[in-house]
Design a protein around this motif. Structure first.
Motif, PDB file in Angstrom:
ATOM      1  N   GLN A  56       0.812  -1.229   0.000  1.00 43.08           N
ATOM      2  CA  GLN A  56       0.000   0.000   0.000  1.00 43.08           C
ATOM      3  C   GLN A  56       0.842   1.275   0.000  1.00 43.08           C
ATOM      4  N   PHE A  57       2.079   1.160   0.469  1.00 40.77           N
ATOM      5  CA  PHE A  57       2.864   2.397   0.615  1.00 40.77           C
ATOM      6  C   PHE A  57       3.259   2.970  -0.742  1.00 40.77           C
ATOM      7  N   CYS A  58       3.270   2.106  -1.791  1.00 41.58           N
ATOM      8  CA  CYS A  58       3.512   2.629  -3.147  1.00 41.58           C
ATOM      9  C   CYS A  58       2.230   2.564  -3.969  1.00 41.58           C
ATOM     10  N   HIS A  59       1.449   1.496  -3.794  1.00 43.93           N
ATOM     11  CA  HIS A  59       0.307   1.268  -4.674  1.00 43.93           C
ATOM     12  C   HIS A  59      -1.017   1.762  -4.096  1.00 43.93           C
ATOM     13  N   GLY A  60      -0.997   2.304  -2.849  1.00 44.09           N
ATOM     14  CA  GLY A  60      -2.259   2.792  -2.273  1.00 44.09           C
ATOM     15  C   GLY A  60      -3.068   1.668  -1.662  1.00 44.09           C
ATOM     16  N   ALA A  61      -4.001   1.997  -0.785  1.00 42.04           N
ATOM     17  CA  ALA A  61      -4.740   0.982  -0.008  1.00 42.04           C
ATOM     18  C   ALA A  61      -5.509   0.009  -0.901  1.00 42.04           C
ATOM     19  N   THR A  62      -6.069   0.510  -2.013  1.00 39.21           N
ATOM     20  CA  THR A  62      -6.836  -0.420  -2.864  1.00 39.21           C
ATOM     21  C   THR A  62      -6.219  -0.512  -4.256  1.00 39.21           C
ATOM     22  N   GLY A  63      -4.987   0.003  -4.405  1.00 34.33           N
ATOM     23  CA  GLY A  63      -4.304  -0.204  -5.677  1.00 34.33           C
ATOM     24  C   GLY A  63      -4.258   1.008  -6.585  1.00 34.33           C
ATOM     25  N   TYR A  64      -4.982   2.104  -6.172  1.00 32.43           N
ATOM     26  CA  TYR A  64      -4.859   3.337  -6.958  1.00 32.43           C
ATOM     27  C   TYR A  64      -3.626   4.044  -6.431  1.00 32.43           C
ATOM     28  N   SER A  65      -2.565   4.090  -7.250  1.00 30.49           N
ATOM     29  CA  SER A  65      -1.281   4.479  -6.675  1.00 30.49           C
ATOM     30  C   SER A  65      -1.164   5.979  -6.473  1.00 30.49           C
ATOM     31  N   LEU A  66      -0.416   6.298  -5.423  1.00 34.69           N
ATOM     32  CA  LEU A  66      -0.251   7.694  -4.995  1.00 34.69           C
ATOM     33  C   LEU A  66       0.748   8.395  -5.884  1.00 34.69           C
ATOM     34  N   ARG A  67       1.526   7.670  -6.657  1.00 36.79           N
ATOM     35  CA  ARG A  67       2.532   8.311  -7.500  1.00 36.79           C
ATOM     36  C   ARG A  67       2.231   8.021  -8.967  1.00 36.79           C
ATOM     37  N   GLN A  68       2.497   9.031  -9.813  1.00 41.06           N
ATOM     38  CA  GLN A  68       2.159   8.926 -11.242  1.00 41.06           C
ATOM     39  C   GLN A  68       2.991   7.866 -11.954  1.00 41.06           C
ATOM     40  N   ASP A  69       4.135   7.534 -11.382  1.00 39.37           N
ATOM     41  CA  ASP A  69       4.996   6.582 -12.091  1.00 39.37           C
ATOM     42  C   ASP A  69       4.872   5.164 -11.532  1.00 39.37           C
ATOM     43  N   TYR A  70       3.899   4.956 -10.625  1.00 39.64           N
ATOM     44  CA  TYR A  70       3.610   3.592 -10.161  1.00 39.64           C
ATOM     45  C   TYR A  70       2.247   3.197 -10.712  1.00 39.64           C
ATOM     46  N   PRO A  71       2.114   1.948 -11.189  1.00 39.12           N
ATOM     47  CA  PRO A  71       0.863   1.564 -11.845  1.00 39.12           C
ATOM     48  C   PRO A  71      -0.311   1.410 -10.885  1.00 39.12           C
ATOM     49  N   ASN A  72      -1.496   1.767 -11.403  1.00 43.07           N
ATOM     50  CA  ASN A  72      -2.710   1.413 -10.671  1.00 43.07           C
ATOM     51  C   ASN A  72      -2.921  -0.086 -10.812  1.00 43.07           C
ATOM     52  N   LEU A  73      -3.326  -0.741  -9.714  1.00 43.05           N
ATOM     53  CA  LEU A  73      -3.550  -2.188  -9.737  1.00 43.05           C
ATOM     54  C   LEU A  73      -5.032  -2.507  -9.614  1.00 43.05           C
ATOM     55  N   ASN A  74      -5.807  -1.549  -9.107  1.00 44.77           N
ATOM     56  CA  ASN A  74      -7.237  -1.803  -8.853  1.00 44.77           C
ATOM     57  C   ASN A  74      -7.964  -2.035 -10.174  1.00 44.77           C
ATOM     58  N   GLY A  75      -8.658  -3.187 -10.203  1.00 38.51           N
ATOM     59  CA  GLY A  75      -9.437  -3.551 -11.389  1.00 38.51           C
ATOM     60  C   GLY A  75      -8.597  -4.127 -12.516  1.00 38.51           C
ATOM     61  N   GLN A  76      -7.302  -4.326 -12.268  1.00 39.35           N
ATOM     62  CA  GLN A  76      -6.454  -4.924 -13.310  1.00 39.35           C
ATOM     63  C   GLN A  76      -6.753  -6.422 -13.388  1.00 39.35           C
ATOM     64  N   HIS A  77      -6.442  -7.062 -14.528  1.00 43.48           N
ATOM     65  CA  HIS A  77      -6.662  -8.517 -14.654  1.00 43.48           C
ATOM     66  C   HIS A  77      -5.762  -9.256 -13.666  1.00 43.48           C
ATOM     67  N   ALA A  78      -6.343 -10.195 -12.907  1.00 42.00           N
ATOM     68  CA  ALA A  78      -5.577 -10.933 -11.888  1.00 42.00           C
ATOM     69  C   ALA A  78      -4.440 -11.719 -12.532  1.00 42.00           C
ATOM     70  N   GLU A  79      -4.707 -12.321 -13.697  1.00 37.88           N
ATOM     71  CA  GLU A  79      -3.664 -13.150 -14.306  1.00 37.88           C
ATOM     72  C   GLU A  79      -2.480 -12.277 -14.729  1.00 37.88           C
ATOM     73  N   TYR A  80      -2.792 -11.048 -15.222  1.00 39.94           N
ATOM     74  CA  TYR A  80      -1.686 -10.163 -15.607  1.00 39.94           C
ATOM     75  C   TYR A  80      -0.861  -9.779 -14.375  1.00 39.94           C
ATOM     76  N   LEU A  81      -1.551  -9.439 -13.273  1.00 38.13           N
ATOM     77  CA  LEU A  81      -0.839  -9.048 -12.044  1.00 38.13           C
ATOM     78  C   LEU A  81       0.059 -10.191 -11.567  1.00 38.13           C
ATOM     79  N   PHE A  82      -0.492 -11.402 -11.607  1.00 36.65           N
ATOM     80  CA  PHE A  82       0.282 -12.586 -11.171  1.00 36.65           C
ATOM     81  C   PHE A  82       1.523 -12.735 -12.055  1.00 36.65           C
TER      82      PHE A  82
END
Lengths: 91, 91
Positions: free
Chosen positions: A18-44
Motif C-alpha cells: 500500500q505504501f507505493c500502490h495505495g490501499a486499494t491499488g490506486y497508486s499515490l505516485r504517477q509513475d507507479y501503476p494502478n492495480l485496482n481492477g487490473q486482470h488478476a492473471e496479468y498481475l500474477f
C-alpha cells in the motif's frame, strides 16, 4: 499456472504494497501503476517476472525484493485482491 | 522525461495496440494489462522499458518490437490516449 486466489487473504498479504500502490491499488505516485481492477492473471504474471528478475530497471529490482518471499499462492491471493478493487480513482 | 502527450494523436498512433489491448485499453485477454485509466507516466515508462529490452519475457520481446519504431513524443501521445480512457470494463 496461477492457483485460485483468495482476495481476503490477499488483502493481508498485500500490507506492504500500500505504501507505493495505495490501499486499494490506486497508486499515490504517477509513475507507479494502478492495480485496482487490473486482470488478476496479468498481475500474477507481472509479479512472477519481477520475482525472476526479468524486469531489469531500478524499480524492477526493488519490486523483486518486495515479492521475493511470496509463493505462488500468495501472489495469486494478492492479485485476486487488487483485481477485485473498484477500478479508477477512489472517490 | 516524458514530453507533453496529445491523446488525439495518441489514438491514431495506438492503432496496432488494439488487437491485444482493446480499442480503449480494456484488454481482451486476461494476461494482457488493462491500460485504460492507467497513469500516463507509468505507461510511458513501461513502454521505454520494453523499448530498451528491460522486460525480458517472451511477451516483453514482442512488446519491444511493437514500440521499437516510436519516439518519445509518440509514446507520450499513446500514453496520454490510454490514460484518458474511462477505467474499468466498458459497458
Amino acid at each position: 499456472v496461477m492457483p485460485e486466489g483468495n482476495p481476503e487473504l490477499g488483502e493481508q498479504k498485500a500490507y506492504s504494497c500500500q505504501f507505493c500502490h495505495g490501499a486499494t491499488g490506486y497508486s499515490l505516485r504517477q509513475d507507479y501503476p494502478n492495480l485496482n481492477g487490473q486482470h488478476a492473471e496479468y498481475l500474477f504474471n507481472a509479479m512472477k517476472h519481477y520475482q525472476k528478475g526479468e524486469r531489469g530497471s531500478a524499480l524492477g529490482m526493488m519490486m523483486k525484493q518486495q515479492v521475493s518471499s511470496l509463493n505462488d499462492q500468495d501472489l495469486a491471493d494478492v492479485a485476486a485482491f487488487y483485481s477485485e478493487q473498484k477500478p479508477g480513482k477512489p472517490e
